[in-house]
Design a protein around this motif. Structure first.
Motif, PDB file in Angstrom:
ATOM      1  N   ALA A   1      -6.685  30.168  -4.129  1.00  0.00           N
ATOM      2  CA  ALA A   1      -6.095  30.859  -2.976  1.00  0.00           C
ATOM      3  C   ALA A   1      -7.117  31.784  -2.306  1.00  0.00           C
ATOM      4  O   ALA A   1      -7.240  31.802  -1.073  1.00  0.00           O
ATOM      5  N   ILE A   2      -7.859  32.536  -3.116  1.00  0.00           N
ATOM      6  CA  ILE A   2      -8.886  33.426  -2.559  1.00  0.00           C
ATOM      7  C   ILE A   2      -9.981  32.610  -1.896  1.00  0.00           C
ATOM      8  O   ILE A   2     -10.511  32.976  -0.831  1.00  0.00           O
ATOM      9  N   PHE A   3     -10.330  31.482  -2.521  1.00  0.00           N
ATOM     10  CA  PHE A   3     -11.363  30.600  -1.970  1.00  0.00           C
ATOM     11  C   PHE A   3     -10.982  30.115  -0.572  1.00  0.00           C
ATOM     12  O   PHE A   3     -11.799  30.131   0.353  1.00  0.00           O
ATOM     13  N   VAL A   4      -9.726  29.670  -0.418  1.00  0.00           N
ATOM     14  CA  VAL A   4      -9.274  29.180   0.895  1.00  0.00           C
ATOM     15  C   VAL A   4      -9.342  30.289   1.940  1.00  0.00           C
ATOM     16  O   VAL A   4      -9.857  30.079   3.052  1.00  0.00           O
ATOM     17  N   ILE A   5      -8.855  31.473   1.597  1.00  0.00           N
ATOM     18  CA  ILE A   5      -8.880  32.590   2.549  1.00  0.00           C
ATOM     19  C   ILE A   5     -10.317  32.957   2.914  1.00  0.00           C
ATOM     20  O   ILE A   5     -10.647  33.174   4.084  1.00  0.00           O
ATOM     21  N   TRP A   6     -11.178  33.024   1.915  1.00  0.00           N
ATOM     22  CA  TRP A   6     -12.581  33.397   2.148  1.00  0.00           C
ATOM     23  C   TRP A   6     -13.290  32.372   3.032  1.00  0.00           C
ATOM     24  O   TRP A   6     -13.995  32.734   3.984  1.00  0.00           O
ATOM     25  N   GLU A   7     -13.111  31.105   2.721  1.00  0.00           N
ATOM     26  CA  GLU A   7     -13.818  30.063   3.468  1.00  0.00           C
ATOM     27  C   GLU A   7     -13.348  29.975   4.917  1.00  0.00           C
ATOM     28  O   GLU A   7     -14.117  29.626   5.814  1.00  0.00           O
ATOM     29  N   LEU A   8     -12.086  30.279   5.158  1.00  0.00           N
ATOM     30  CA  LEU A   8     -11.556  30.235   6.526  1.00  0.00           C
ATOM     31  C   LEU A   8     -12.053  31.405   7.376  1.00  0.00           C
ATOM     32  O   LEU A   8     -11.989  31.353   8.609  1.00  0.00           O
ATOM     33  N   THR A   9     -12.547  32.464   6.728  1.00  0.00           N
ATOM     34  CA  THR A   9     -12.999  33.648   7.465  1.00  0.00           C
ATOM     35  C   THR A   9     -14.506  33.865   7.372  1.00  0.00           C
ATOM     36  O   THR A   9     -15.047  34.691   8.102  1.00  0.00           O
ATOM     37  N   GLU A  10     -15.198  33.116   6.496  1.00  0.00           N
ATOM     38  CA  GLU A  10     -16.639  33.284   6.307  1.00  0.00           C
ATOM     39  C   GLU A  10     -17.419  32.640   7.463  1.00  0.00           C
ATOM     40  O   GLU A  10     -17.071  31.554   7.937  1.00  0.00           O
ATOM     41  N   LYS A  11     -18.490  33.304   7.914  1.00  0.00           N
ATOM     42  CA  LYS A  11     -19.284  32.794   9.024  1.00  0.00           C
ATOM     43  C   LYS A  11     -20.070  31.550   8.632  1.00  0.00           C
ATOM     44  O   LYS A  11     -20.244  30.628   9.424  1.00  0.00           O
ATOM     45  N   HIS A  12     -20.580  31.521   7.399  1.00  0.00           N
ATOM     46  CA  HIS A  12     -21.348  30.367   6.907  1.00  0.00           C
ATOM     47  C   HIS A  12     -20.686  29.818   5.636  1.00  0.00           C
ATOM     48  O   HIS A  12     -21.210  29.978   4.533  1.00  0.00           O
ATOM     49  N   PRO A  13     -19.519  29.193   5.754  1.00  0.00           N
ATOM     50  CA  PRO A  13     -18.794  28.735   4.559  1.00  0.00           C
ATOM     51  C   PRO A  13     -19.513  27.594   3.848  1.00  0.00           C
ATOM     52  O   PRO A  13     -20.162  26.754   4.478  1.00  0.00           O
ATOM     53  N   VAL A  14     -19.397  27.582   2.528  1.00  0.00           N
ATOM     54  CA  VAL A  14     -19.973  26.473   1.776  1.00  0.00           C
ATOM     55  C   VAL A  14     -19.149  25.206   1.983  1.00  0.00           C
ATOM     56  O   VAL A  14     -19.652  24.087   1.860  1.00  0.00           O
ATOM     57  N   VAL A  15     -17.862  25.368   2.324  1.00  0.00           N
ATOM     58  CA  VAL A  15     -16.979  24.246   2.634  1.00  0.00           C
ATOM     59  C   VAL A  15     -16.226  24.579   3.926  1.00  0.00           C
ATOM     60  O   VAL A  15     -15.547  25.603   3.999  1.00  0.00           O
ATOM     61  N   ASP A  16     -16.338  23.712   4.924  1.00  0.00           N
ATOM     62  CA  ASP A  16     -15.683  23.948   6.210  1.00  0.00           C
ATOM     63  C   ASP A  16     -14.245  23.422   6.160  1.00  0.00           C
ATOM     64  O   ASP A  16     -13.974  22.270   6.484  1.00  0.00           O
ATOM     65  N   LEU A  17     -13.311  24.303   5.777  1.00  0.00           N
ATOM     66  CA  LEU A  17     -11.918  23.892   5.624  1.00  0.00           C
ATOM     67  C   LEU A  17     -11.218  23.655   6.958  1.00  0.00           C
ATOM     68  O   LEU A  17     -10.144  23.052   6.992  1.00  0.00           O
ATOM     69  N   MET A  18     -11.815  24.116   8.064  1.00  0.00           N
ATOM     70  CA  MET A  18     -11.209  23.887   9.372  1.00  0.00           C
ATOM     71  C   MET A  18     -11.163  22.409   9.734  1.00  0.00           C
ATOM     72  O   MET A  18     -10.442  22.012  10.646  1.00  0.00           O
ATOM     73  N   LEU A  19     -11.909  21.602   9.006  1.00  0.00           N
ATOM     74  CA  LEU A  19     -11.871  20.161   9.252  1.00  0.00           C
ATOM     75  C   LEU A  19     -10.479  19.586   8.991  1.00  0.00           C
ATOM     76  O   LEU A  19     -10.101  18.560   9.563  1.00  0.00           O
ATOM     77  N   PHE A  20      -9.705  20.237   8.118  1.00  0.00           N
ATOM     78  CA  PHE A  20      -8.370  19.731   7.826  1.00  0.00           C
ATOM     79  C   PHE A  20      -7.409  19.929   8.997  1.00  0.00           C
ATOM     80  O   PHE A  20      -6.271  19.455   8.946  1.00  0.00           O
ATOM     81  N   ALA A  21      -7.843  20.607  10.038  1.00  0.00           N
ATOM     82  CA  ALA A  21      -7.020  20.723  11.239  1.00  0.00           C
ATOM     83  C   ALA A  21      -7.000  19.407  12.015  1.00  0.00           C
ATOM     84  O   ALA A  21      -6.170  19.225  12.907  1.00  0.00           O
ATOM     85  N   ARG A  22      -7.902  18.492  11.687  1.00  0.00           N
ATOM     86  CA  ARG A  22      -7.977  17.187  12.361  1.00  0.00           C
ATOM     87  C   ARG A  22      -7.138  16.168  11.593  1.00  0.00           C
ATOM     88  O   ARG A  22      -7.326  15.968  10.389  1.00  0.00           O
ATOM     89  N   ARG A  23      -6.232  15.513  12.281  1.00  0.00           N
ATOM     90  CA  ARG A  23      -5.308  14.586  11.624  1.00  0.00           C
ATOM     91  C   ARG A  23      -6.030  13.402  11.001  1.00  0.00           C
ATOM     92  O   ARG A  23      -5.652  12.942   9.913  1.00  0.00           O
ATOM     93  N   ASN A  24      -7.082  12.894  11.669  1.00  0.00           N
ATOM     94  CA  ASN A  24      -7.812  11.770  11.105  1.00  0.00           C
ATOM     95  C   ASN A  24      -8.475  12.152   9.789  1.00  0.00           C
ATOM     96  O   ASN A  24      -8.420  11.406   8.805  1.00  0.00           O
ATOM     97  N   PHE A  25      -9.108  13.319   9.783  1.00  0.00           N
ATOM     98  CA  PHE A  25      -9.799  13.758   8.576  1.00  0.00           C
ATOM     99  C   PHE A  25      -8.803  14.006   7.444  1.00  0.00           C
ATOM    100  O   PHE A  25      -9.019  13.579   6.305  1.00  0.00           O
ATOM    101  N   THR A  26      -7.700  14.673   7.756  1.00  0.00           N
ATOM    102  CA  THR A  26      -6.718  14.995   6.721  1.00  0.00           C
ATOM    103  C   THR A  26      -6.062  13.741   6.147  1.00  0.00           C
ATOM    104  O   THR A  26      -6.018  13.547   4.927  1.00  0.00           O
TER     105      THR A  26
END
Length: 518
Positions: A251-276
């Motif tokens: 849970a902390i990882f998801v919150i951190w990655e969504l707010t970090e400027k240089h995330p190790v994992v770009d979770l915003m990709l899951f906003a794309r239906r094809n990718f998800t």
């Protein structure tokens, strides 16, 4: 995130192209081989090290978990080190860790070596595709991808056969020692061909907090899955603590990655239906496939008394149609909707597991091999169409991040799948054993008739032992059947995720780029 300057290199030709292709293919072959070569050797490893078969499966899951953690770092490491140097160093360290695996005197030492092996293996497959595609003219990219795909399909076929033969005729450490000559040759040839084609490097910040959280939640989850069965799951404080650690850190990882400027994992990709849709379908499908790939040889050896070699030969035909049909998939993919190919693949997988759910303890080799042969048809349409759907519509600067995240989820699901399947098999077999033993009463004429036959020979103990062994074998068979049937049903349900995607029109070049990022 700052981007490294990209240096364009022309395609290779002549001997350099041939040697480069062979070198990259050998590295991929060695890497993928190690995901399956240990599967049929688990009983041998477990017996030699004095541990249970369930503990022996950690040899597989520890590699998968470490590999999953390292894959998202490939993009960052490439920009810090350079793709050629990173690729060669991955091969060299893979060879060293393979040597350490073979020398391991205890399960703990073996698991530590496997974790190292999985971690250094992470960048190898993405970079192999990058180097291979850069070596061919763009018009011949589909041919390059077909060569790469055939290598990745041959290795899982050779793995069970080679692993079984080595375990039966030499000793299990040699399933790791075989990597040494292959790796040395691949590293030397790769450096000789590609050293002048190094990518530009750029020092980028690393998301240390995100990486630390990633290691904590993935590691806690994997240990929980591995130890849960032995510790009776959530009745154990240890398992509860591991589960809470995994959940909270995730849970902390998801919150951190969504707010970090240089995330190790770009979770915003899951906003794309094809990718998800593509990632979830690919990852769960791979988890089912890999879980069964671990379960079937274990079942054949522990329940049906197959040797490791024979179990490997039963699994081998899976690659026949996959190798023959993969080039056709690459050829027709740009001309058709990949959802049709992926749907057909999932339906074939569902049919295969449904056929296996009909097995009995008297199943012969023919009926063991036929579904495995048919599964190769499904495999030919599994990876490439789903990867194409996952990366479809992404801008070029998102491809590497999307590939790393998709591979991370897929590999993680593979490790989780093997843990869940071995645990679920044990629990279902125990349940069926208890249900079958309820029939061992004086009111069951079949049971009493069998007991009386043994009593006539004056040996009641043998009669009851025979009955218990028969019940155990049947219970194990019914437990496997349950998992086969469930796998079939899930593959059918996953088709809905395929059709959530909405692919855009792609050219052969974009399809090649998407496959290269896989």
């Amino acid at each position: 995130m700052a981007q490294a300057q990209h240096i364009e290199h022309g395609p290779l030709s002549g001997g350099a192209l041939v040697i480069g292709t062979i070198a990259v293919s050998l590295a991929v072959f060695m890497n993928v081989l190690d995901t399956s070569i240990a599967n049929v050797s688990i009983p041998s490893i477990s017996g030699d090290l004095g541990v249970s078969s369930d503990q022996g499966t950690w040899v597989i899951t520890s590699f998968a978990a470490a590999n999953a953690i390292s894959v998202p770092l490939t993009g960052w490491l490439t920009q810090r080190i350079g793709q050629v140097r990173l690729f060669v160093w991955s091969i060299v360290l893979f060879v060293i860790s393979s040597w350490m695996c073979g020398l391991s005197p205890t399960l703990g030492a073996l698991l530590a070596s496997r974790v190292l092996q999985g971690a250094v293996a992470g960048p190898m497959i993405p970079l192999s595709q990058t180097l291979l595609l850069a070596s061919y003219p763009r018009a011949k990219a589909p041919m390059a991808l077909s060569l790469w795909a055939m290598t990745t399909l041959v290795a899982p076929v050779c793995g069970p056969i080679l692993g079984g033969w080595i375990s039966d005729n030499i000793s299990w450490p040699w399933i790791f020692y075989v990597n040494i000559p292959v790796g040395i040759l691949a590293a030397f040839a790769s450096w000789w061909v590609f050293r002048s084609r190094e990518s530009a490097t750029h020092h980028l910040p690393i998301d240390g907090v995100g990486l630390g959280l990633l290691v904590i939640w993935v590691g806690s989850l994997q240990v929980m899955l591995d130890k849960g069965k032995d510790l009776d799951w959530f009745s154990s404080p240890t398992v509860v603590a591991l589960g809470l650690t995994a959940a909270i850190s995730f849970a902390i990882f998801v919150i951190w990655e969504l707010t970090e400027k240089h995330p190790v994992v770009d979770l915003m990709l899951f906003a794309r239906r094809n990718f998800t849709g593509g990632t979830i379908a690919l990852s769960i499908g791979y988890g089912l496939y890999f879980g069964n790939l671990v379960l079937i040889p274990l079942w054949l050896q522990t329940t049906l008394a197959y040797t490791a070699t024979k179990a490997g030969l039963v699994m081998a035909p899976v690659g026949l149609f996959a190798i023959l049909l993969s080039p056709l998939t690459g050829k027709f993919l740009p001309k058709t909707d990949p959802r049709y190919i992926a749907t057909a693949s999932f339906l074939i997988f569902a049919l295969v597991f449904w056929l296996r759910s009909l097995y009995t303890t008297n199943v012969n080799t023919y009926w063991l091999v036929m579904p495995t042969l048919l599964q190769g048809v499904g495999m030919a349409g599994f990876f490439i169409p789903l990867v194409s759907l996952t990366l479809n519509g992404l801008p070029g600067n998102k491809i590497a991040a999307a590939s790393g995240l998709s591979n991370f989820v897929r590999i993680m699901c593979g490790g989780i799948g093997s843990s869940i399947f071995t645990t679920a098999w044990d629990r279902r077999a125990t349940l069926h054993h208890a249900q079958l033993m309820e029939q061992a009463t004086p009111y069951n004429p079949v049971f009493m008739q069998q007991v009386q036959q043994f009593q006539q020979h004056g040996d009641n103990a043998v009669g009851y032992l025979w009955f218990n062994n028969s019940v155990s074998q049947q219970a194990a068979m019914l437990g496997v059947n349950d998992l086969f049937w469930l796998s079939s049903a899930i593959f059918v349900a996953l088709i809905a995720l395929i059709w959530i995607t909405k692919p855009e029109r792609s050219t052969p070049e974009s399809a090649a780029a998407a496959s290269a990022a896989h």
